[in-house]
Design a protein around this motif. Structure first.
Motif, PDB file in Angstrom:
ATOM      1  N   HIS A  75       3.055   2.214  -6.911  1.00  0.00           N
ATOM      2  CA  HIS A  75       2.649   3.515  -7.439  1.00  0.00           C
ATOM      3  C   HIS A  75       3.630   4.623  -7.093  1.00  0.00           C
ATOM      4  N   LEU A  76       4.418   4.428  -6.031  1.00  0.00           N
ATOM      5  CA  LEU A  76       5.407   5.426  -5.632  1.00  0.00           C
ATOM      6  C   LEU A  76       6.680   4.715  -5.192  1.00  0.00           C
ATOM      7  N   GLU A  77       7.798   5.314  -5.483  1.00  0.00           N
ATOM      8  CA  GLU A  77       9.102   4.754  -5.100  1.00  0.00           C
ATOM      9  C   GLU A  77       9.176   4.497  -3.587  1.00  0.00           C
ATOM     10  N   ALA A  78       8.507   5.342  -2.816  1.00  0.00           N
ATOM     11  CA  ALA A  78       8.538   5.227  -1.345  1.00  0.00           C
ATOM     12  C   ALA A  78       7.877   3.946  -0.836  1.00  0.00           C
ATOM     13  N   GLN A  79       7.123   3.262  -1.666  1.00  0.00           N
ATOM     14  CA  GLN A  79       6.463   2.022  -1.235  1.00  0.00           C
ATOM     15  C   GLN A  79       7.456   0.890  -0.996  1.00  0.00           C
ATOM     16  N   TRP A  80       8.573   0.859  -1.727  1.00  0.00           N
ATOM     17  CA  TRP A  80       9.521  -0.253  -1.626  1.00  0.00           C
ATOM     18  C   TRP A  80      10.004  -0.472  -0.197  1.00  0.00           C
ATOM     19  N   PRO A  81      10.640   0.523   0.443  1.00  0.00           N
ATOM     20  CA  PRO A  81      11.196   0.253   1.774  1.00  0.00           C
ATOM     21  C   PRO A  81      10.131   0.018   2.841  1.00  0.00           C
ATOM     22  N   LEU A  82       8.917   0.490   2.604  1.00  0.00           N
ATOM     23  CA  LEU A  82       7.842   0.353   3.587  1.00  0.00           C
ATOM     24  C   LEU A  82       6.992  -0.895   3.358  1.00  0.00           C
ATOM     25  N   SER A  83       7.222  -1.582   2.243  1.00  0.00           N
ATOM     26  CA  SER A  83       6.344  -2.684   1.833  1.00  0.00           C
ATOM     27  C   SER A  83       4.890  -2.218   1.841  1.00  0.00           C
ATOM     28  N   ALA A  84       4.689  -1.011   1.379  1.00  0.00           N
ATOM     29  CA  ALA A  84       3.353  -0.427   1.340  1.00  0.00           C
ATOM     30  C   ALA A  84       2.638  -0.876   0.070  1.00  0.00           C
ATOM     31  N   ILE A 102      14.286  -0.586 -12.561  1.00  0.00           N
ATOM     32  CA  ILE A 102      12.848  -0.581 -12.302  1.00  0.00           C
ATOM     33  C   ILE A 102      12.333   0.847 -12.432  1.00  0.00           C
ATOM     34  N   ILE A 103      11.269   1.008 -13.194  1.00  0.00           N
ATOM     35  CA  ILE A 103      10.615   2.300 -13.348  1.00  0.00           C
ATOM     36  C   ILE A 103       9.228   2.199 -12.726  1.00  0.00           C
ATOM     37  N   VAL A 104       9.003   3.007 -11.696  1.00  0.00           N
ATOM     38  CA  VAL A 104       7.683   3.102 -11.080  1.00  0.00           C
ATOM     39  C   VAL A 104       6.923   4.132 -11.896  1.00  0.00           C
ATOM     40  N   GLN A 105       6.121   3.654 -12.837  1.00  0.00           N
ATOM     41  CA  GLN A 105       5.595   4.554 -13.855  1.00  0.00           C
ATOM     42  C   GLN A 105       4.547   5.542 -13.361  1.00  0.00           C
TER      43      GLN A 105
END
Length: 67
Positions: A9-18, A47-50
């Protein structure tokens, strides 16, 4: 181009594996996130996090095509 749907849902999830709390199967969500990243790396896709306003801004406005 790869749209993440509800996996991310947010780009910030990738590095955090959230994983969003409403994604009830954390392991499946993380596996899907990994699959999307590998697919993008192997194909050169973007990749587009829509759900992320910053990523939505990468898409062209109708009727222009996104390239």
């Amino acid at each position: 181009m790869i749209l993440t749907g509800d996996v991310v849902h947010l780009e910030a999830q990738w590095p955090l594996s959230a994983v969003p709390i409403w994604n009830t199967e954390r392991a499946d969500s993380l596996a899907s996130m990994d699959r999307l990243q590998r697919l993008a790396a192997n194909t050169g896709a973007t990749i587009i996090v829509q759900h992320d306003p910053a990523d939505v801004g990468k898409l062209a406005r109708f009727p222009e095509p996104t390239r």
